[in-house]
Design an enzyme around this catalytic site. Structure first.
Site, PDB file in Angstrom:
ATOM      1  N   HIS A  25       1.082  -0.781  -0.330  1.00 41.55           N
ATOM      2  CA  HIS A  25       0.033   0.365  -0.040  1.00 41.55           C
ATOM      3  C   HIS A  25       0.896   1.172  -0.025  1.00 41.55           C
ATOM      4  CE1 HIS A  25      -3.788   2.284  -0.356  1.00 41.55           C
ATOM      5  NE2 HIS A  25      -3.377   3.042   1.620  1.00 41.55           N
ATOM      6  N   PHE A  72       0.032  21.046   3.532  1.00 41.09           N
ATOM      7  CA  PHE A  72      -0.346  19.911   4.580  1.00 41.09           C
ATOM      8  C   PHE A  72      -1.277  20.372   5.740  1.00 41.09           C
ATOM      9  CE2 PHE A  72      -1.110  15.492   3.067  1.00 41.09           C
ATOM     10  CZ  PHE A  72      -0.625  15.701   1.711  1.00 41.09           C
ATOM     11  N   GLN A 108      -8.184   6.893  11.586  1.00 41.04           N
ATOM     12  CA  GLN A 108      -8.189   7.948  10.652  1.00 41.04           C
ATOM     13  C   GLN A 108      -9.394   8.121   9.199  1.00 41.04           C
ATOM     14  OE1 GLN A 108      -5.156   9.900   8.640  1.00 41.04           O
ATOM     15  NE2 GLN A 108      -5.534  11.462  10.341  1.00 41.04           N
ATOM     16  N   HIS A 135     -10.444   9.521   6.565  1.00 37.87           N
ATOM     17  CA  HIS A 135      -9.915  10.791   5.408  1.00 37.87           C
ATOM     18  C   HIS A 135     -11.008  10.881   4.926  1.00 37.87           C
ATOM     19  CE1 HIS A 135      -7.647  13.069   2.511  1.00 37.87           C
ATOM     20  NE2 HIS A 135      -6.748  12.576   2.607  1.00 37.87           N
ATOM     21  N   LEU A 155      -8.522   7.082  -3.212  1.00 40.65           N
ATOM     22  CA  LEU A 155      -8.734   8.565  -2.153  1.00 40.65           C
ATOM     23  C   LEU A 155      -8.039  10.125  -3.131  1.00 40.65           C
ATOM     24  CD1 LEU A 155      -7.337  10.008   0.215  1.00 40.65           C
ATOM     25  CD2 LEU A 155      -4.939   9.479  -0.986  1.00 40.65           C
ATOM     26  N   ARG A 192      -7.466  16.347   9.583  1.00 39.53           N
ATOM     27  CA  ARG A 192      -8.239  15.266   8.677  1.00 39.53           C
ATOM     28  C   ARG A 192      -9.710  14.981   9.683  1.00 39.53           C
ATOM     29  NH1 ARG A 192      -3.580  11.314   6.145  1.00 39.53           N
ATOM     30  NH2 ARG A 192      -3.316  12.914   4.479  1.00 39.53           N
ATOM     31  N   HIS A 225      -8.774   5.622   6.349  1.00 37.78           N
ATOM     32  CA  HIS A 225      -8.068   5.493   5.760  1.00 37.78           C
ATOM     33  C   HIS A 225      -6.689   5.371   6.892  1.00 37.78           C
ATOM     34  CE1 HIS A 225      -5.109   7.837   2.981  1.00 37.78           C
ATOM     35  NE2 HIS A 225      -4.704   8.407   3.866  1.00 37.78           N
TER      36      HIS A 225
HETATM   37  C1  LIG Z   1      -4.665   5.656  -0.273  1.00 41.08           C
HETATM   38  C2  LIG Z   1      -3.250   6.461   0.461  1.00 41.08           C
HETATM   39  C3  LIG Z   1      -2.561   7.263   0.252  1.00 41.08           C
HETATM   40  C4  LIG Z   1      -2.146   7.588   1.534  1.00 41.08           C
HETATM   41  N1  LIG Z   1      -0.627   8.646   0.662  1.00 41.08           N
HETATM   42  C5  LIG Z   1      -0.258   9.287   2.103  1.00 41.08           C
HETATM   43  C6  LIG Z   1       0.945  10.372   1.729  1.00 41.08           C
HETATM   44  O1  LIG Z   1       1.028  10.904   0.575  1.00 41.08           O
HETATM   45  N2  LIG Z   1       1.689  10.797   2.736  1.00 41.08           N
HETATM   46  C7  LIG Z   1       2.023  10.037   3.518  1.00 41.08           C
HETATM   47  O2  LIG Z   1       2.551  10.002   4.906  1.00 41.08           O
HETATM   48  N3  LIG Z   1       1.022   8.910   4.384  1.00 41.08           N
HETATM   49  C8  LIG Z   1      -0.188   8.362   3.358  1.00 41.08           C
HETATM   50  N4  LIG Z   1      -0.303   7.033   3.913  1.00 41.08           N
HETATM   51  C9  LIG Z   1      -0.052   6.836   4.720  1.00 41.08           C
HETATM   52  C10 LIG Z   1       1.228   5.591   4.797  1.00 41.08           C
HETATM   53  O3  LIG Z   1       0.739   5.506   2.468  1.00 41.08           O
HETATM   54  C11 LIG Z   1       1.194   4.407   5.002  1.00 41.08           C
HETATM   55  O4  LIG Z   1       0.784   4.077   6.890  1.00 41.08           O
HETATM   56  C12 LIG Z   1       2.224   3.753   5.072  1.00 41.08           C
HETATM   57  O5  LIG Z   1       3.016   3.291   3.677  1.00 41.08           O
HETATM   58  C13 LIG Z   1       1.928   2.280   5.050  1.00 41.08           C
HETATM   59  O6  LIG Z   1       3.835   1.306   5.051  1.00 41.08           O
HETATM   60  P1  LIG Z   1       3.979   0.258   5.169  1.00 41.08           P
HETATM   61  O7  LIG Z   1       5.388  -0.210   5.202  1.00 41.08           O
HETATM   62  O8  LIG Z   1       4.202   0.301   7.410  1.00 41.08           O
HETATM   63  O9  LIG Z   1       2.884  -0.660   5.090  1.00 41.08           O
HETATM   64  P2  LIG Z   1       2.630  -1.497   3.232  1.00 41.08           P
HETATM   65  O10 LIG Z   1       3.059  -0.719   2.304  1.00 41.08           O
HETATM   66  O11 LIG Z   1       1.051  -1.061   3.780  1.00 41.08           O
HETATM   67  O12 LIG Z   1       3.162  -2.423   3.504  1.00 41.08           O
HETATM   68  C14 LIG Z   1       2.539  -4.038   4.421  1.00 41.08           C
HETATM   69  C15 LIG Z   1       3.516  -4.589   3.627  1.00 41.08           C
HETATM   70  O13 LIG Z   1       3.195  -6.104   4.288  1.00 41.08           O
HETATM   71  C16 LIG Z   1       2.771  -7.356   3.827  1.00 41.08           C
HETATM   72  N5  LIG Z   1       2.174  -8.012   4.610  1.00 41.08           N
HETATM   73  C17 LIG Z   1       0.599  -7.777   5.453  1.00 41.08           C
HETATM   74  N6  LIG Z   1       0.403  -8.886   5.671  1.00 41.08           N
HETATM   75  C18 LIG Z   1       1.453  -9.153   5.623  1.00 41.08           C
HETATM   76  C19 LIG Z   1       1.306 -11.416   6.622  1.00 41.08           C
HETATM   77  N7  LIG Z   1       0.858 -11.553   6.715  1.00 41.08           N
HETATM   78  N8  LIG Z   1       1.971 -11.780   5.530  1.00 41.08           N
HETATM   79  C20 LIG Z   1       2.920 -11.831   5.052  1.00 41.08           C
HETATM   80  N9  LIG Z   1       2.840 -10.428   4.523  1.00 41.08           N
HETATM   81  C21 LIG Z   1       2.257  -9.445   4.816  1.00 41.08           C
HETATM   82  C22 LIG Z   1       1.908  -6.756   2.599  1.00 41.08           C
HETATM   83  O14 LIG Z   1       2.157  -7.716   2.110  1.00 41.08           O
HETATM   84  C23 LIG Z   1       2.548  -5.253   2.358  1.00 41.08           C
HETATM   85  O15 LIG Z   1       4.109  -5.256   1.911  1.00 41.08           O
HETATM   86  C24 LIG Z   1      -1.348   6.733   2.833  1.00 41.08           C
HETATM   87  C25 LIG Z   1      -2.050   5.853   2.647  1.00 41.08           C
HETATM   88  C26 LIG Z   1      -3.214   5.481   1.392  1.00 41.08           C
HETATM   89  C27 LIG Z   1      -3.689   4.095   1.468  1.00 41.08           C
END
Ligand SMILES: Cc1cc2nc3c(=O)[nH]c(=O)nc-3n(C[C@H](O)[C@H](O)[C@H](O)COP(=O)(O)OP(=O)(O)OC[C@H]3O[C@@H](n4cnc5c(N)ncnc54)[C@H](O)[C@@H]3O)c2cc1C
Length: 561
Positions: A44, A120, A233, A235, A245, A279, A344
């Site tokens: 994501h 922002f 949160q 959005h 989004l 937000r 969100h």
């Molecule tokens: C549409 C959208 C827009 C956003 N825009 C912004 C922004 O502009 N600025 C900002 O700061 N934040 C933004 N956010 C929030 C931010 O993008 C996320 O909080 C952040 O990218 C999360 O990163 P992460 O590495 O924690 O998880 P993620 O990127 O969600 O990655 C999770 C990983 O875990 C793996 N996984 C999950 N469960 C399992 C399992 N059981 N077994 C094996 N693998 C698993 C998945 O395959 C994935 O690879 C946005 C969120 C959304 C939804």
């Protein structure tokens, strides 16, 4: 059951937090395996549009500073964020951005060549850095390439069902290879959960179909504590009706919110910050406009960008335009975009210290899966990408140093047997509800009763329905064998219901309103009783505790915008 390993560090999750953790652990000399249920580039993180917040010396407002960024974050959090964690993050922000730039992330630039910034919500000065409106994609590709260059081993489409632990320490993870359908126990001295958020439990959500919040349930079952789960949160601006989004950058670049009467209604809710209030305030304002009959038929308001002009929209918000045309048949250059709030971001998560460590030895968490806590009761936009880089790196460092000073102990047979039984349980079911039915009922009840506004009566009804769904989720069938996508969906559903129970329990417990948690029966913030983190441990039921918030510089104030 196949066994592989032991590795020093096993990272679950190929998003920004997981990749950044893996890179750091590998650089410190640890053997590292990263597993993800998707390809990492589908995480994501790739969907993040608006940007990443950072004060950068020489490329910021002269009055801005890391401390100002920290204060804005604490205020945005409604004083629930831990101030030591926030300060650490905002001070490390410049380093984190420059590092990504050196690794190849092409940030948008001002005409003088400096890394550009946009306003922002809740940030006093413009400090959100971006690559047009595809910032997450740019950062994720950069981190992925870097991880490959560092030699991080990766296993894609591997679904983790459980962390194997005895409640005190970890021994690795249990899961299955989705392609072959075979179960594997991966031995590891330490595990970093970077599994992302859990917005999928809501009917309306901007989250991807991967965001079932597996990490919260996995960690809690392994004995780790969760914190502040009631804070979800919403959005303000998801595209009506698909919930894709529409980034806050659209308002950051100057977009207005208008109701059916053509009025810029934010002037009644946040006269100073208007559309750029945090937000939680903007989402509640939209809900109120709709409730009082000033929304459009179907339940939405309009986001007007037409005054920004074609050139700016095409240059700064190309994805907003593309998505609006494709999914709502509206060209923002010519007409306003229909929007409504949607779930969100999960502010709470696996409770960690500043190095990502949980209360279970060897188990770490980072990114949206974790609660450090830097967002408290309400996250400011563009602070989450920053969190993934700053705390992903720290978790990778801590997991490596934990592992490198230890040998691998034999795993307890009982824990392994339990993990194996849980993994295959859905394949032994004769009949039951389809997982889609459970998700549908869950999405409805979470949106209606554990959504933007909550109260005791609704939350109690919600808990009853979720308890029933928990019971039913034990009777959902999933097929065994190659291409085990159905089994993935069943396990995700079980985790979603489990997490929803945590969110509703915490929401009922906290009898005040703070940030994104708005209780119509307790509409005021109540610092004397609730300036605490909600901490919960799973012992067959949720055991609740309060823990003090770390306050270093900024005593609580009234939160006005
Ligand atoms: C549409 C959208 C827009 C956003 N825009 C912004 C922004 O502009 N600025 C900002 O700061 N934040 C933004 N956010 C929030 C931010 O993008 C996320 O909080 C952040 O990218 C999360 O990163 P992460 O590495 O924690 O998880 P993620 O990127 O969600 O990655 C999770 C990983 O875990 C793996 N996984 C999950 N469960 C399992 C399992 N059981 N077994 C094996 N693998 C698993 C998945 O395959 C994935 O690879 C946005 C969120 C959304 C939804």
């Amino acid at each position: 059951m196949e066994q592989i390993g032991p590795f020093d560090v096993l990272v679950v999750g190929g998003g920004l937090a997981g990749l950044r953790a893996a890179i750091e652990a590998k650089r410190l000399g640890a053997s590292v395996l990263l597993v993800a249920k998707s390809h990492p580039l589908r995480s994501h993180s790739s969907a993040a549009e608006g940007g990443i917040a950072a004060y950068i010396e020489g490329a910021s407002d002269p009055n801005d500073s890391p401390l100002q960024h920290a204060y804005d974050t604490v205020k945005g959090s409604d004083w629930l964020a831990d101030q030591d964690a926030v300060e650490l993050m905002t001070k490390d922000a410049e380093r984190a951005i420059i590092e990504m730039e050196k690794w190849g992330c092409l940030f948008s630039r001002d005409p003088d060549g400096k890394i550009a910034r946009r306003p922002f919500g809740g940030h006093t000065y413009p400090r959100t850095r971006f690559a047009a409106d595809k910032t997450g994609m740019c950062l994720l590709h950069t981190a992925f390439e870097r991880a490959l260059a560092e030699g991080v081993e990766m296993l894609y489409e591997f679904y983790v069902t459980d962390v194997v632990s005895d409640g005190e320490r970890v021994y690795g993870v249990y899961g299955f290879d989705v392609k072959s359908g075979e179960d594997i126990f991966i031995k590891s001295k330490s595990v970093v959960l970077a599994t992302g958020g859990g917005g999928l439990m809501y009917k309306f959500s901007t989250n991807s179909y991967l965001n079932s919040g597996d990490g919260y349930a996995i960690a809690a079952r392994a004995g780790a504590k969760l914190a502040d789960m009631e804070f979800i949160q919403f959005h303000p601006t998801a595209l009506y009706p698909t919930n894709i989004l529409i980034t806050e950058a659209a308002r950051g670049e100057g977009g207005y919110l208008i109701n059916k009467e053509g009025e810029r209604f934010m002037k009644r809710y946040a006269p100073d910050r208007m559309e750029l209030a945090p937000r939680d305030l903007v989402a509640r304002a939209i809900v109120n406009e709709i409730r009082e009959g000033r929304g459009f038929e179907g339940g939405y308001v309009l986001l007007d960008l037409t005054h920004l002009g074609e050139e700016k929209i095409k240059e700064r918000l190309p994805l907003v335009r593309e998505v609006s045309i494709k999914f709502a048949k509206v060209d923002p250059v010519k007409e306003p975009i229909p929007v409504r709030p949607a779930a969100h971001y999960t502010m709470g998560g696996v409770k960690t210290d500043l190095d990502g460590a949980t209360n279970v030895k060897g188990l770490f968490a980072a990114g949206e899966a974790a609660c450090v806590s830097v967002h408290g009761a309400n996250r400011l936009g563009s602070n989450s990408l920053l969190e993934t880089l700053v705390f992903g790196r720290r978790a990778g460092m801590a997991a490596a140093s934990y592992a490198l000073s230890r040998s691998y102990p034999e795993p307890p047979k009982e824990a392994l047997r339990e993990a194996e039984a849980r993994l295959w349980a859905p394949t032994t079911i004769e009949s039951g509800l389809p997982f889609g039915e459970i998700r549908k009922r869950l999405g409805e009840v979470m949106w209606e009763k554990v959504g933007i506004e909550r109260n005791e009566e609704g939350l109690k009804e919600a808990l009853k329905e979720i308890a029933e769904l928990l019971r039913l989720s034990k009777y959902v069938k999933g097929e065994k064998g190659p291409g085990a996508y159905e089994l993935v969906a069943v396990h995700e559903t079980i985790n979603m219901v489990f997490n929803a129970y945590a969110v509703a329990t915490a929401a009922l417990w906290r009898r005040e309103s703070r940030g994104a948690h708005f209780r119509t029966d307790y509409p005021k913030r109540n610092d004397s009783e609730w300036l605490y983190h909600t901490v919960m441990s799973w012992r067959g039921e949720w055991v609740m505790e309060k823990e003090p918030v770390v306050i270093t510089r900024w005593p609580p104030e009234e939160r006005k915008y």
